[in-house]
Structures are given as structure tokens and as C-alpha cells.
Design an enzyme around this catalytic site. Sequence first.
Site, PDB file in Angstrom:
ATOM      1  N   CYS A   1       0.812  -1.223   0.000  1.00 28.08           N
ATOM      2  CA  CYS A   1       0.000   0.000   0.000  1.00 28.08           C
ATOM      3  C   CYS A   1       0.843   1.270   0.000  1.00 28.08           C
ATOM      4  O   CYS A   1       0.602   2.197  -0.777  1.00 28.08           O
ATOM      5  CB  CYS A   1      -0.959  -0.010   1.196  1.00 28.08           C
ATOM      6  SG  CYS A   1      -0.189  -0.423   2.764  1.00 28.08           S
TER       7      CYS A   1
ATOM      8  N   HIS B   1      -2.921   6.572   4.326  1.00 31.24           N
ATOM      9  CA  HIS B   1      -1.480   6.709   4.543  1.00 31.24           C
ATOM     10  C   HIS B   1      -1.008   8.028   3.938  1.00 31.24           C
ATOM     11  O   HIS B   1      -1.469   8.416   2.861  1.00 31.24           O
ATOM     12  CB  HIS B   1      -0.702   5.599   3.820  1.00 31.24           C
ATOM     13  CG  HIS B   1      -0.848   4.232   4.417  1.00 31.24           C
ATOM     14  ND1 HIS B   1      -1.545   3.980   5.568  1.00 31.24           N
ATOM     15  CD2 HIS B   1      -0.345   3.040   4.006  1.00 31.24           C
ATOM     16  CE1 HIS B   1      -1.472   2.666   5.835  1.00 31.24           C
ATOM     17  NE2 HIS B   1      -0.762   2.086   4.899  1.00 31.24           N
TER      18      HIS B   1
END
Lengths: 337, 337
Positions: B129, B243
Amino acid sequence: MRKYNVAILGATGVVGQQMLKCLDEQDFPVGNIKLLASARSAGKTVKFQDTDIAIEEARDEAFDGVDIVLGAAENDIAQRFIPVAREKGCVTVDNSSAYRLDPDVPLVVPEINPEDIAKHKGIIANPNCATIIGLVPVFPLHKAAGVKRIIASTYQAASGAGINGLRELEDQIGRFGRGEEMSDPKAFAYQLAFNLIPQIGGFDENGYTSEEMKMQNEGRKIMHVPELRVNCTCIRVPVMRSHSESITIELENKLTPDEARAILATAPGVKLVDDPAAQQYPMPLDTTDQDLIFVGRIREDISAADGTYGLTLWCAGDQIRKGAATNAVQIAKLLTV
Amino acid sequence: MRKYNVAILGATGVVGQQMLKCLDEQDFPVGNIKLLASARSAGKTVKFQDTDIAIEEARDEAFDGVDIVLGAAENDIAQRFIPVAREKGCVTVDNSSAYRLDPDVPLVVPEINPEDIAKHKGIIANPNCATIIGLVPVFPLHKAAGVKRIIASTYQAASGAGINGLRELEDQIGRFGRGEEMSDPKAFAYQLAFNLIPQIGGFDENGYTSEEMKMQNEGRKIMHVPELRVNCTCIRVPVMRSHSESITIELENKLTPDEARAILATAPGVKLVDDPAAQQYPMPLDTTDQDLIFVGRIREDISAADGTYGLTLWCAGDQIRKGAATNAVQIAKLLTV
């Protein structure tokens, strides 16, 4: 032993309150103490060593008879009163950014450049919090191998915005916990709970914030490395009062991670917390309300080009203490020896 | 139009559930759909396009008649079932890290290397990710000026540890809000609320974590730059599901911030949010539950040595979506054209 009359300018803020605690903890030889703040705080009392001290309004006459001023106020208040204090013979250790880059004002981290204190002309500046927290572990490595360049990303706590920043984060978290609606942010531009805000201070023309330029501008002066290059990214994170930093340094000479650990294990102001196998590394919760900068995650910079040397590390320290009040009281104490 | 029978392996996790939503949002030509999970989830039902789908236990026979498998399980489950699915003629797009560095397995970000999909032999890997979120905005700059080196510090959300990570952070924040005592952490090694944890994954011998090595190892393969050097520091932060990353890139050729902004304004998968004067920059709360990577805070790397060129930027993206499910379904969709 000689005692010193001390005034704290901005005594009601989080840094001013911590300075009062640090005077006691560091056994500072306090004679008389004055707690100065705005008119609206005047008359309230604060406990110091079992004595209730009344807060006074900051006015020119308040500095009469004071030896050492600890400045914990914003720049405008600092610039209003510190020249007056100097006229009256006080020496001020100032935590604002107003005088930090003034060539007549030493900018001091006692673990790095205590010798600069002797050059003062009535004002000594306390550096920016993220700068102190980053440089305390970097400087011993600089002495060993020469730091040419620093690339830093910070993870800065709410307390950097003062008591209102702390309370706002607490309020937002509290509302979430109680299932209430979020209130509009005031201390920060955006909600900080569950968020990250990539702006601390105003923007310079080069796209960096004032906070991001401090590590280079102040770092050059503190470490006496005028050609030091620093690329800093400052991010506000939903943490209460410890700042953390991811730092990559480029070195003149090779230094292995083991050599760096050996140096930092005995460096002043630093606690080496670097045992990955035991999941031991610096974290903001562990560094809160104590005076050391924790450093760990020390490893070779695997992105360094052939023939160049670098290290990467992670550090954390209490922004209100070593990032501000502790450092200022350490400087003040050096004035008394 | 041909329809495809799809199975989601690990359908009850946050990524598996998001894959189901993405199939609908991306108008994937779904024929039959199977939701596969462990025996203890079997029998529960999940809604897909107004139909209740019963969750089945993942067993070898479950892959009979399936065209495309979306893998959202951990490595051990992936390695147990994906070879079986391949034997049965399925093509798997796998989100685990089990096959990412296998030379027979394309590792794909559709905005970067869609052409690699054609080389698959039954398995296509979905990257890490943080790697996807960092490389989607970096790759267009690489095409323009050649990226030699990346120094990245990540700010990774609780969702990266799955539903248990999300729930643990919510529980901790809830307890704080209600004035209750903290419970012992389970999903994370330490309390995440008001804290930062500088470890994601296990430690390699070089002192980097497995997560920190992914951006270099996977980035080289995805961008087809085998000599790319990446220094990454991965930090878990008390944010729910986006994130964020502070990234400095060293370039072969000069690229100004304005040129970079012009490139990123029209780059696929990216939203340029870079107006400091208006306090507009990427933030995790703004990027949650949407598919683009927001990029901003673009500025010259002022620490670059004379004759070298660099840029610094800040990006954020939803870890469950573009960091995992969205990217996987994009790949699967390219398999159908």
C-alpha cells in the site's frame, strides 16, 4: 551560594508553567521569583516550592531587580519587553523566535554549544523545539564524522501550538469517544484528531514553512556549520506533547550504525533506545514529561550513492521540556556558574 | 459483453470488503461471485448489488468455474490456495506480499506499468500500500526527469493492520473520551492513540523493516528501474485509513516545482492539491474513502548538492482503496479488455 531573582515572561502558558517546574527540578538558585503574564491573568496564584506566587501583569517596572528573565511569550511580547529588561540589566533566555538569528544573540543548546553563552549581550535565544530535538542526537554524530546534509520529516505534537492546541486535540478525541459531533477547529486550521496537518507556521516563497526553515537556519548557527544543508518537512500529528523525527544525515566520513550507537550511548541529553529485536525504539508516549531525547532505529542510509556515507535514525523528545523549558533553564543555570 | 466469475479470497477483511465495493463502483462485468473466507465466517451473508451473498469456506473446490480471483488474504492463505486456483485456470490478482518479487509474477500499478499484466502466468501481484501511494505521484516525475533515489518517511494509518487495527485505535480513543482506562494493545505492539510506532513488519538484518524495504524492492520492479535506491522509514500513526508520505526524490535532470505541478495536474490517479496560500495540501481525512492519491507541498530540495536536482513532496491516499482494493480491481478490469 548566590541566588538569582528570576522572572518568567508568559508564565501562564504551557512552556512558562514547565519553566517553573524545571527551576525546581534543576535546583536553580532562585531568589525572588516573578510570574509575568497579560493583565487578564494578573492576580491568579501559582504554586512554586510550597509558596503561592501571584501572577503580575507584565509591565516595564516588573523587571526592576530581576537578574534572569525566562521568556515564554510570543514574538510580539518578547520584542516589547526584552529590550526593556536588558536596559534594566536583566539577562533574558528567550524561547520566542524573535532574536534567534540576531548575530548579537547566542542561540544555544547546552549539549552542543554552551561556550556561546559567554558572548551574550543581555539576550540568549532558546532554539525551535523540533530543531533542539533533532540536533541533540545529530550533533555527536557530526563531531565524529561531519554532517553535510540533513533530510528530516517531523511528527509534531499538539502542544507545539500551546495550551489551546492541546485542549483542542483532547476535545476532539473526547467528542469522538462520546459519540458527539466534532467542533470547528480553532487552534489548528483543520481537525487534528485522526488527521495530519502538513503546515506549521507560514509559507516562505520557496514553498517551505517557517518551521521547516528553522532546522537549517538555526542548525547552522548552533552547530557552527554555516554551509549545512537541511531539507525539512514539518507535520502536525495527533500526539499530545512529544515531537518525533525521521532523520537522514549525509556524512563527510563513514560512520557505521554500531559506531553511531556507541557514540550516542554516552552522548549528553540522549537516551539510546535501539533494540529492534526487543521492539525497543523511541516513541512519543515514552518520552513524554522527561528531559532526554530518545534515539533509535539507527541504520545505514541504503540510498546513499557509492562513495558517500549516510545514516538514518528516529528520535523523540518532549517538546515542552527539552524542546523548550528544560533547555531554557539549562541555559539559565549555566549563567549562574 | 462477456461476464467473469469472480472469487474474493479473504472476503471478510477490510480489503476484501472494499474489493466487493470496488467491483460495483468500477462496473466490473461480474458473472457469478464467490466470497471465500475461513470456516468460522462461512454461512454469514454480505450484500452485493442488492443480493445477499453467502460466505463460503475457502477450499480447493471453491475455485472451480472461477475466472478471476481477487486475493485479500494473508501470505499463508495466499500460498495455500493461489497455486490451486492457477491449476484450475483462474487468474489471481493477489494483495498479499507472497508473490510480489517472483520473476514470473507481474507487479502492477495500472497508472505505471499496465503493459506488464500481459506477461502473467496466472498470478498478478498487487503492490504494498505505501509503495502504491508513494509511486503513483512519483512515477510521472520519473518519466519527466529520471528518479535515481527516493528518501521517504511514511505516516501509516491503523487500517494497514486490518480490521483489528482499526478497531483497536477506535477503542483506545473511545476509552480516552469516556475517561476509562486503556486496554492492553493486541493488534499493535504498543498503544497507538496519541502515539507513533516506528515499526511495521519485522526487522531485516540491515535494520530496516520488511515494510521499509518494500518501496525499494517493489519500486524497482514496478518502475523498471533496477538501480533505484530507496531509503524508507515507516511509522504507524493514529489515523484511521489513509497513509501519508513525506518524499524527497533525487533526479537525473532538473525539474522545477512548477514543471512538476504541471505534470501532476494531468497525471492519472493523482489529484494535485498544492495551494499553500489557501492552506490547501493533502491530508488523510480528505483522502479517506476515495480513489485518488492527493499530492502537494511540492518544492525544490534545498539540501541537494550543487549540480544535483531534487524535489520534495507530500502525498496521501486511502490505504484500503488505492493502496489495496481499488488497485487490484483496476488490474482485474484490465484483464477483461
